[in-house]
Design a protein around this motif. Structure first.
Motif, PDB file in Angstrom:
ATOM      1  N   ALA A  83      13.300  94.668 -25.186  1.00  0.00           N
ATOM      2  CA  ALA A  83      11.580  94.198 -25.243  1.00  0.00           C
ATOM      3  C   ALA A  83      10.977  95.310 -24.901  1.00  0.00           C
ATOM      4  O   ALA A  83       9.917  95.497 -25.683  1.00  0.00           O
ATOM      5  CB  ALA A  83      11.523  93.479 -23.948  1.00  0.00           C
ATOM      6  N   VAL A  84      11.194  96.618 -24.525  1.00  0.00           N
ATOM      7  CA  VAL A  84      10.521  97.751 -24.428  1.00  0.00           C
ATOM      8  C   VAL A  84      10.606  98.321 -25.866  1.00  0.00           C
ATOM      9  O   VAL A  84       9.686  98.935 -26.260  1.00  0.00           O
ATOM     10  CB  VAL A  84      11.248  98.699 -23.547  1.00  0.00           C
ATOM     11  CG1 VAL A  84      10.576 100.125 -23.640  1.00  0.00           C
ATOM     12  CG2 VAL A  84      10.596  98.249 -22.146  1.00  0.00           C
ATOM     13  N   GLU A  85      11.655  98.377 -26.436  1.00  0.00           N
ATOM     14  CA  GLU A  85      11.907  99.110 -27.999  1.00  0.00           C
ATOM     15  C   GLU A  85      10.849  98.165 -28.715  1.00  0.00           C
ATOM     16  O   GLU A  85      10.409  98.934 -29.758  1.00  0.00           O
ATOM     17  CB  GLU A  85      13.395  98.966 -28.329  1.00  0.00           C
ATOM     18  CG  GLU A  85      14.281 100.019 -27.737  1.00  0.00           C
ATOM     19  CD  GLU A  85      15.590  99.781 -28.160  1.00  0.00           C
ATOM     20  OE1 GLU A  85      15.990  98.892 -28.956  1.00  0.00           O
ATOM     21  OE2 GLU A  85      16.509 100.712 -27.674  1.00  0.00           O
ATOM     22  N   ASN A  86      10.658  96.921 -28.895  1.00  0.00           N
ATOM     23  CA  ASN A  86       9.919  96.232 -29.725  1.00  0.00           C
ATOM     24  C   ASN A  86       8.487  96.274 -29.171  1.00  0.00           C
ATOM     25  O   ASN A  86       7.623  95.488 -29.818  1.00  0.00           O
ATOM     26  CB  ASN A  86      10.444  95.069 -29.671  1.00  0.00           C
ATOM     27  CG  ASN A  86      11.941  95.000 -30.428  1.00  0.00           C
ATOM     28  OD1 ASN A  86      11.977  95.617 -31.288  1.00  0.00           O
ATOM     29  ND2 ASN A  86      12.787  93.707 -30.385  1.00  0.00           N
ATOM     30  N   GLN A  87       8.128  96.777 -28.052  1.00  0.00           N
ATOM     31  CA  GLN A  87       7.001  96.818 -27.331  1.00  0.00           C
ATOM     32  C   GLN A  87       6.434  95.386 -27.355  1.00  0.00           C
ATOM     33  O   GLN A  87       5.379  94.989 -27.670  1.00  0.00           O
ATOM     34  CB  GLN A  87       5.913  97.722 -27.999  1.00  0.00           C
ATOM     35  CG  GLN A  87       6.281  98.956 -27.928  1.00  0.00           C
ATOM     36  CD  GLN A  87       5.227 100.110 -28.586  1.00  0.00           C
ATOM     37  OE1 GLN A  87       4.142  99.554 -28.797  1.00  0.00           O
ATOM     38  NE2 GLN A  87       5.590 101.351 -28.335  1.00  0.00           N
ATOM     39  N   ASP A  88       7.485  94.344 -26.896  1.00  0.00           N
ATOM     40  CA  ASP A  88       7.076  92.892 -26.755  1.00  0.00           C
ATOM     41  C   ASP A  88       6.808  92.536 -25.193  1.00  0.00           C
ATOM     42  O   ASP A  88       7.779  92.583 -24.518  1.00  0.00           O
ATOM     43  CB  ASP A  88       8.142  92.380 -27.343  1.00  0.00           C
ATOM     44  CG  ASP A  88       7.912  90.711 -27.527  1.00  0.00           C
ATOM     45  OD1 ASP A  88       7.015  90.125 -26.678  1.00  0.00           O
ATOM     46  OD2 ASP A  88       8.505  90.070 -28.038  1.00  0.00           O
ATOM     47  N   ARG A  89       5.524  92.424 -24.932  1.00  0.00           N
ATOM     48  CA  ARG A  89       5.032  92.309 -23.537  1.00  0.00           C
ATOM     49  C   ARG A  89       5.595  90.900 -23.080  1.00  0.00           C
ATOM     50  O   ARG A  89       6.111  91.300 -21.823  1.00  0.00           O
ATOM     51  CB  ARG A  89       3.374  92.117 -23.529  1.00  0.00           C
ATOM     52  CG  ARG A  89       2.944  92.056 -22.233  1.00  0.00           C
ATOM     53  CD  ARG A  89       1.368  92.000 -22.363  1.00  0.00           C
ATOM     54  NE  ARG A  89       0.749  91.909 -21.203  1.00  0.00           N
ATOM     55  CZ  ARG A  89       0.321  90.667 -20.691  1.00  0.00           C
ATOM     56  NH1 ARG A  89       0.169  89.754 -21.558  1.00  0.00           N
ATOM     57  NH2 ARG A  89      -0.518  90.895 -19.755  1.00  0.00           N
ATOM     58  N   HIS A  90       5.531  89.763 -23.803  1.00  0.00           N
ATOM     59  CA  HIS A  90       6.038  88.596 -23.117  1.00  0.00           C
ATOM     60  C   HIS A  90       7.679  88.545 -23.073  1.00  0.00           C
ATOM     61  O   HIS A  90       8.012  88.202 -21.927  1.00  0.00           O
ATOM     62  CB  HIS A  90       5.642  87.643 -24.165  1.00  0.00           C
ATOM     63  CG  HIS A  90       6.336  86.217 -23.705  1.00  0.00           C
ATOM     64  ND1 HIS A  90       5.994  85.664 -22.381  1.00  0.00           N
ATOM     65  CD2 HIS A  90       7.019  85.217 -24.206  1.00  0.00           C
ATOM     66  CE1 HIS A  90       6.311  84.512 -22.217  1.00  0.00           C
ATOM     67  NE2 HIS A  90       7.159  84.019 -23.370  1.00  0.00           N
ATOM     68  N   ALA A  91       7.967  89.274 -23.996  1.00  0.00           N
ATOM     69  CA  ALA A  91       9.723  89.283 -23.915  1.00  0.00           C
ATOM     70  C   ALA A  91      10.258  90.067 -22.599  1.00  0.00           C
ATOM     71  O   ALA A  91      11.008  89.808 -22.056  1.00  0.00           O
ATOM     72  CB  ALA A  91      10.087  90.003 -25.087  1.00  0.00           C
ATOM     73  N   LEU A  92       9.396  91.291 -22.488  1.00  0.00           N
ATOM     74  CA  LEU A  92       9.796  91.888 -21.290  1.00  0.00           C
ATOM     75  C   LEU A  92       9.341  91.324 -20.024  1.00  0.00           C
ATOM     76  O   LEU A  92      10.237  91.293 -19.150  1.00  0.00           O
ATOM     77  CB  LEU A  92       8.657  93.384 -21.240  1.00  0.00           C
ATOM     78  CG  LEU A  92       8.933  94.296 -20.024  1.00  0.00           C
ATOM     79  CD1 LEU A  92      10.268  94.721 -19.871  1.00  0.00           C
ATOM     80  CD2 LEU A  92       8.062  95.516 -20.108  1.00  0.00           C
ATOM     81  N   PHE A  93       8.133  90.682 -20.042  1.00  0.00           N
ATOM     82  CA  PHE A  93       7.969  89.735 -18.727  1.00  0.00           C
ATOM     83  C   PHE A  93       9.104  88.901 -18.430  1.00  0.00           C
ATOM     84  O   PHE A  93       9.687  88.456 -17.441  1.00  0.00           O
ATOM     85  CB  PHE A  93       6.811  88.870 -18.997  1.00  0.00           C
ATOM     86  CG  PHE A  93       6.255  88.016 -17.812  1.00  0.00           C
ATOM     87  CD1 PHE A  93       6.237  88.736 -16.456  1.00  0.00           C
ATOM     88  CD2 PHE A  93       6.203  86.717 -17.910  1.00  0.00           C
ATOM     89  CE1 PHE A  93       5.884  87.860 -15.408  1.00  0.00           C
ATOM     90  CE2 PHE A  93       5.699  85.790 -16.987  1.00  0.00           C
ATOM     91  CZ  PHE A  93       5.531  86.467 -15.628  1.00  0.00           C
ATOM     92  N   MET A  94       9.755  87.849 -19.585  1.00  0.00           N
ATOM     93  CA  MET A  94      10.684  87.201 -19.385  1.00  0.00           C
ATOM     94  C   MET A  94      12.050  87.888 -18.914  1.00  0.00           C
ATOM     95  O   MET A  94      12.745  87.163 -18.070  1.00  0.00           O
ATOM     96  CB  MET A  94      10.925  86.401 -20.593  1.00  0.00           C
ATOM     97  CG  MET A  94       9.825  85.312 -21.162  1.00  0.00           C
ATOM     98  SD  MET A  94      10.247  84.123 -22.436  1.00  0.00           S
ATOM     99  CE  MET A  94      10.615  85.414 -23.702  1.00  0.00           C
ATOM    100  N   ALA A  95      12.099  88.951 -19.402  1.00  0.00           N
ATOM    101  CA  ALA A  95      13.593  89.423 -19.143  1.00  0.00           C
ATOM    102  C   ALA A  95      13.383  89.939 -17.828  1.00  0.00           C
ATOM    103  O   ALA A  95      14.502  90.065 -16.984  1.00  0.00           O
ATOM    104  CB  ALA A  95      13.803  90.840 -20.046  1.00  0.00           C
ATOM    105  N   ALA A  96      12.370  90.536 -17.234  1.00  0.00           N
ATOM    106  CA  ALA A  96      12.098  91.050 -15.795  1.00  0.00           C
ATOM    107  C   ALA A  96      12.219  89.988 -14.875  1.00  0.00           C
ATOM    108  O   ALA A  96      12.809  89.978 -13.836  1.00  0.00           O
ATOM    109  CB  ALA A  96      10.964  91.591 -15.928  1.00  0.00           C
ATOM    110  N   THR A  97      11.852  88.821 -15.284  1.00  0.00           N
ATOM    111  CA  THR A  97      11.464  87.660 -14.482  1.00  0.00           C
ATOM    112  C   THR A  97      13.151  87.365 -14.025  1.00  0.00           C
ATOM    113  O   THR A  97      13.609  86.757 -13.212  1.00  0.00           O
ATOM    114  CB  THR A  97      10.766  86.654 -14.827  1.00  0.00           C
ATOM    115  OG1 THR A  97       9.208  86.945 -15.167  1.00  0.00           O
ATOM    116  CG2 THR A  97      10.598  85.494 -13.760  1.00  0.00           C
ATOM    117  N   ASP A  98      13.977  87.027 -15.417  1.00  0.00           N
ATOM    118  CA  ASP A  98      15.182  86.665 -15.206  1.00  0.00           C
ATOM    119  C   ASP A  98      16.103  87.435 -14.482  1.00  0.00           C
ATOM    120  O   ASP A  98      16.854  87.045 -13.706  1.00  0.00           O
ATOM    121  CB  ASP A  98      15.723  86.720 -16.834  1.00  0.00           C
ATOM    122  CG  ASP A  98      16.061  85.390 -17.351  1.00  0.00           C
ATOM    123  OD1 ASP A  98      15.756  84.202 -16.474  1.00  0.00           O
ATOM    124  OD2 ASP A  98      16.425  85.190 -18.555  1.00  0.00           O
TER     125      ASP A  98
END
Length: 617
Positions: A83-98
């Motif tokens: 998510a960080v590499e792709n600079q995908d804010r929503h993906a990072l939020f989902m991954a962090a929440t998981d």
């Protein structure tokens, strides 16, 4: 009342804004990384490098001091990294929440398997430490759910059982109660914090997904990420005020006293600064510098921050990460122009700019600006017996410093034929009121104009490290080395040491830090200052100035109550709460236009203050 008190805050309790800064308890590494992700993920532009570091490096304020990645599975780490590499804010939020949800579920499963042993209670505690990352969002968005979850956590803690002491007197685990409470928590988490169920959000928060999907308008309390420090620095600066040195009482100077209160009041700022309890004195402890101030994402190092980013005032966002070192305000009446780039010739205009532009406050009234300036113009430098009135070294200075004084006044080709003293003019408080390009700023674009920076005073600089406009140099010795290298001064090691000794001599000051002994406690200092602030009611009530009375009461009353927690004389705490209540009564009566009641409540305050004064320490 330049704040210095610190208190540990229970993570689940809402905090009312006040000037007394509150110190956070340590965070679990994964919870810390999650909360830092929420904070950084709401900045504009997103600082992706810092977002990555929040997971790959230990977060300041977490315990143990290890990275979140070290606590994660390979799959979780891969999801965050991608998510960080792709600079995908929503993906990072989902991954962090998981990451946080999975950790809670795993610890609860481990606790279930270990019921009746010490490991069970430890795993429940670890699960709760991760739940802390979600707690304030749940409380803000779903109070009923928050209370239900709170009861479930209490049940878990009481149902785990233990091995007892020497295998005797051990309470048996209540497996049925544990299972029911665990199911309540796990069901809630799966419904609200599972990545597959989370839709993209405009603002990243820990509000439960079912509440977000309901469309309810949720006001999530403003918070700072783990690792933040807005409490006053541990070595509390001594404040030198012109009127005090002349033997005058601030209570007899209502405009100065009211300005003193405003300097310490979050109420003059807008949100989020006001909601966090940030005031002028947060950064400028007792007219000097809060060298411990730090907000991850806004500060590159302690002692400053980016004041024109998106967090405090989105309208003032220049979209660049430009940390500024906090300047000392000692002797500020002598040190114009103001701002690191000297952009304001007037202290009044600069003060207004800080309130309205940097911290999103409402336009201050002329009276409020008059009061702030009346107070700040009382700031003086610490006395320094090593220099005389003209800025020349005295006999108390070292031989090395005297050799450095000669170098300081020597013209150098690398300075275009000027000397250090040309700009840092000794008989003008070691500054000249001009701005220069000394090579520490970069042009905003190729061929653009470099920002020039004002000449800072050298008086009392021993106590305001780090140095340069961006705080990039930690010591005065490093400053000398930087000028020597960048300006080709060709000073040898001994000459550099002499020049450093000179800077340390002119930058010195007597008794730089406040000393607390016996009854002269931190609370006594706060009490004297707060009651002095309140004394301006002698002027404001006859003026029937409800607006400024409200501001004063909203600043002073909660601080009195909060400061009571650190009293040496704990038996006197109830008296402080009574005093605070009298002040609240003044505010309520004046807001209602009941000026007779306001005057009566004020007289009650003064009578009680006089009665309890000796016990306030």
């Amino acid at each position: 009342m330049k704040r210095f008190l610190t208190t540990t805050v229970l993570c689940l309790l809402p905090v009312t804004a006040q000037a007394t800064a509150l110190e956070d308890a340590p965070w679990a590494p994964r919870a810390a990384a999650y909360r830092l992700t929420l904070f950084l993920g709401n900045l504009d532009p997103l600082p992706w490098g810092k977002l990555e570091n929040s997971w790959t490096a230990p977060v300041t304020g977490s315990a143990p001091n290890v990275s979140a990645m070290s606590k994660m599975s390979d799959a979780e780490a891969s999801a965050v990294t991608l998510a960080v590499e792709n600079q995908d804010r929503h993906a990072l939020f989902m991954a962090a929440t998981d990451v946080v949800e999975n950790g809670i579920l795993q610890f609860l499963a481990a606790a279930n398997d270990a019921l009746g042993t010490a490991d069970a209670a430890q795993n429940v505690a670890r699960a709760e430490a991760l739940y802390r990352a979600f707690a304030d969002g749940i409380q803000a968005g779903d109070r009923a759910g928050f209370r239900t979850l709170g009861r479930a956590w209490l049940t878990l803690n009481s149902a785990v059982g233990s091995a007892g002491l020497s295998q005797s007197g051990a309470p048996d685990p209540d497996r049925e109660a544990f299972t029911e409470a665990r199911e309540v928590i796990e069901t809630y988490l799966r419904d609200n914090f599972t990545a597959a169920n989370i839709a993209p959000r405009a603002k990243l928060t820990s509000v439960p997904e079912t509440i977000v999907q309901s469309g309810a308008q949720i006001d999530v309390p403003v918070s700072l990420p783990p690792g933040s420090d807005i409490a006053d620095q541990r070595e509390f600066p001594r404040l030198v005020l012109q009127f005090e040195e002349a033997g005058l009482d601030e209570a007899d100077m209502p405009l100065v006293a009211y300005g003193d209160m405003l300097f310490d009041s979050p109420q003059i700022f807008g949100g989020p600064a006001r909601d966090l309890g940030i005031s002028c004195s947060t950064c400028h402890n007792r007219s000097d510098v809060n060298r411990d101030f730090f907000i991850p994402g806004l500060s590159s190092h302690a002692g400053g921050m980016d004041v024109d980013g998106s967090f405090f005032n989105p309208m003032f966002n220049d979209r660049t990460d430009d940390h500024l070192d906090t300047p000392s305000l000692r002797g500020i009446r002598f040190t114009g122009p103001y701002g690191r780039d000297g952009r304001e010739a007037s202290l009044r205009d600069f003060t207004r700019n800080v309130i309205v532009t940097e911290f999103a406050g409402e336009e201050p009234t002329p009276f409020q600006l008059d009061a702030l300036l009346a107070y700040m113009r009382q700031f003086d430098f610490l006395p320094n017996p090593q220099i005389d009135r003209a800025g020349r070294l005295t006999d108390q200075a070292s031989d090395a410093a005297k050799r450095g004084e000669v170098l300081f006044s020597t013209p150098f080709d690398g300075l275009n034929g000027r000397a250090c003293a040309t700009c840092h003019t000794p008989d003008r408080s070691f500054r000249d009121g001009q701005t220069y390009d000394i090579g520490t700023s970069e042009a905003p674009f190729e061929g653009g104009t470099v920002t020039q920076l004002e000449t800072p005073t050298l008086r009392n600089i021993n106590f305001s490290a780090p140095y340069m406009h961006d705080g990039s140099l930690p010591t005065l010795g490093r400053v000398v080395e930087w000028f020597n290298d960048s300006k080709s001064l060709n000073l040898d090691a001994e000459e550099r040491a002499d020049l450093t000794a000179y800077l340390e001599a002119v930058g010195d000051g007597q008794d730089p830090y406040q000393v607390f002994e016996g009854r002269e406690s931190t609370f006594r200092l706060a009490f004297d200052e707060l009651t002095t602030f309140a004394s301006t009611l002698n002027t404001l009530i006859p003026m029937q100035d409800a607006e400024n009375i409200s501001l004063l009461v909203d600043t002073v009353a909660p601080d009195l109550a909060a400061d009571a927690s650190v009293m040496v004389n704990q038996a006197a705490k109830p008296d402080v709460y009574r005093l605070s209540a009298h002040l609240r009564a003044v505010g309520d009566a004046s807001a209602a236009g009941n000026w007779g009641d306001a005057a009566t409540a004020w007289e009650s305050f003064k009578a009680l203050q006089s009665k309890i004064n000796e016990g306030m320490y």
